[in-house]
Design a protein around this motif. Structure first.
Motif, PDB file in Angstrom:
ATOM      1  N   ARG A 132       0.833  -1.204   0.000  1.00  0.00           N
ATOM      2  CA  ARG A 132       0.000   0.000   0.000  1.00  0.00           C
ATOM      3  C   ARG A 132       0.870   1.257   0.000  1.00  0.00           C
ATOM      4  NH1 ARG A 132      -5.326   0.707   0.857  1.00  0.00           N
ATOM      5  NH2 ARG A 132      -5.560  -1.479   1.510  1.00  0.00           N
ATOM      6  N   GLU A 160      -9.274  -0.624  -5.498  1.00  0.00           N
ATOM      7  CA  GLU A 160      -8.342  -0.356  -4.407  1.00  0.00           C
ATOM      8  C   GLU A 160      -6.949  -0.919  -4.689  1.00  0.00           C
ATOM      9  OE1 GLU A 160      -8.040  -1.148   0.441  1.00  0.00           O
ATOM     10  OE2 GLU A 160      -9.342  -2.399  -0.819  1.00  0.00           O
ATOM     11  N   GLU A 163      -5.389   1.299  -7.552  1.00  0.00           N
ATOM     12  CA  GLU A 163      -5.209   2.724  -7.330  1.00  0.00           C
ATOM     13  C   GLU A 163      -4.423   3.063  -6.066  1.00  0.00           C
ATOM     14  OE1 GLU A 163      -9.344   3.723  -7.456  1.00  0.00           O
ATOM     15  OE2 GLU A 163      -9.251   4.319  -9.563  1.00  0.00           O
ATOM     16  N   GLN A 164      -4.476   2.204  -5.045  1.00  0.00           N
ATOM     17  CA  GLN A 164      -3.863   2.536  -3.757  1.00  0.00           C
ATOM     18  C   GLN A 164      -2.641   1.675  -3.424  1.00  0.00           C
ATOM     19  OE1 GLN A 164      -6.797   2.785  -0.588  1.00  0.00           O
ATOM     20  NE2 GLN A 164      -8.355   3.501  -2.010  1.00  0.00           N
ATOM     21  N   CYS A 165      -2.280   0.759  -4.300  1.00  0.00           N
ATOM     22  CA  CYS A 165      -1.146  -0.140  -4.027  1.00  0.00           C
ATOM     23  C   CYS A 165      -0.177  -0.173  -5.205  1.00  0.00           C
ATOM     24  CB  CYS A 165      -1.640  -1.564  -3.753  1.00  0.00           C
ATOM     25  SG  CYS A 165      -2.614  -1.729  -2.237  1.00  0.00           S
TER      26      CYS A 165
END
Length: 216
Positions: A132, A160, A163-165
């Motif tokens: 992350r 997720e 986009e976030q990792c």
């Protein structure tokens, strides 16, 4: 279809074992390696682009025709996963070739693509790690998710996880299986680690949002 294949704690990560057969894998690998599209070397890895090249300055895909023999696979991926957007098909494929011990640094595919990707693995197995991103920049401590990528398997992630990792593969001769989130999908005799033998080929299939056609 994908509900039965969701793995791990991140939303929208799916792993489908044996998405293609051994015969399909062999036929596809032969096509990929014999195709006249030239190899490019990046950090010791070999790669090929199909469908054109993504141009950073124009933030667009400089589109070129996709090989006809790839089309059935791309249509199948679009139908089975719907990860490229409602009613949309992928328009770009990246072939990576990894020798034993090679990996790829944690990275993010970025906003030029629709936030969903399919990775088809062939040849040797490996483990992919998701880490992350921290709000203040850099990477948070500890890995969020690890997935064993076996030959002929399909990894799908979006939302997720996209986009976030960041996702990457360790440059190591052996990949421990401790803590992988898809252990239930592996053979019971898989053991405690993966030791790649021979090259691993991966097809990263995506849809670039902005396209500049060179077909004319």
């Amino acid at each position: 279809m994908l509900e039965d294949f969701r793995v791990g704690s991140l939303a929208n990560v799916c792993y489908i074992p044996d998405y293609i057969t051994a015969k399909e894998e062999q036929r596809l690998a032969e096509r990929l390696c014999c195709c006249k599209t030239p190899w490019t070397e990046v950090s010791g890895r070999r790669l090929k682009n199909y469908g054109g090249r993504v141009h950073d300055k124009s933030c667009a895909l400089l589109q070129a025709p996709l090989p006809g023999w790839l089309e059935p696979l791309l249509q199948r991926l679009s139908r089975d996963t719907q990860v490229f957007g409602p009613g949309q098909q992928p328009n770009h494929v990246l072939l990576n070739a990894y020798k034993p011990g090679q990996g790829i640094m944690p990275h993010q595919d970025g906003p030029l693509y629709h936030p969903g990707v399919c990775i088809l693995s062939m040849g040797s197995p490996t483990v992919m790690h998701f880490t992350r991103k921290c709000p203040q920049g850099g990477l948070c401590e500890g890995r969020e998710l690890s997935v064993a990528l076996m030959p002929r398997s399909l990894l799908i992630f979006s939302g997720e996880a996209y986009e976030q990792c960041l996702h990457g593969i360790d440059a190591a001769p052996v990949h421990p299986l401790h803590g992988v989130c898809n252990r239930a999908f592996l053979d019971r005799d898989a053991g405690q680690e993966l030791m790649p033998e021979g090259e691993r080929f991966s097809l990263t299939v995506r849809r670039v949002l902005k396209v500049r056609s060179l077909l004319r």
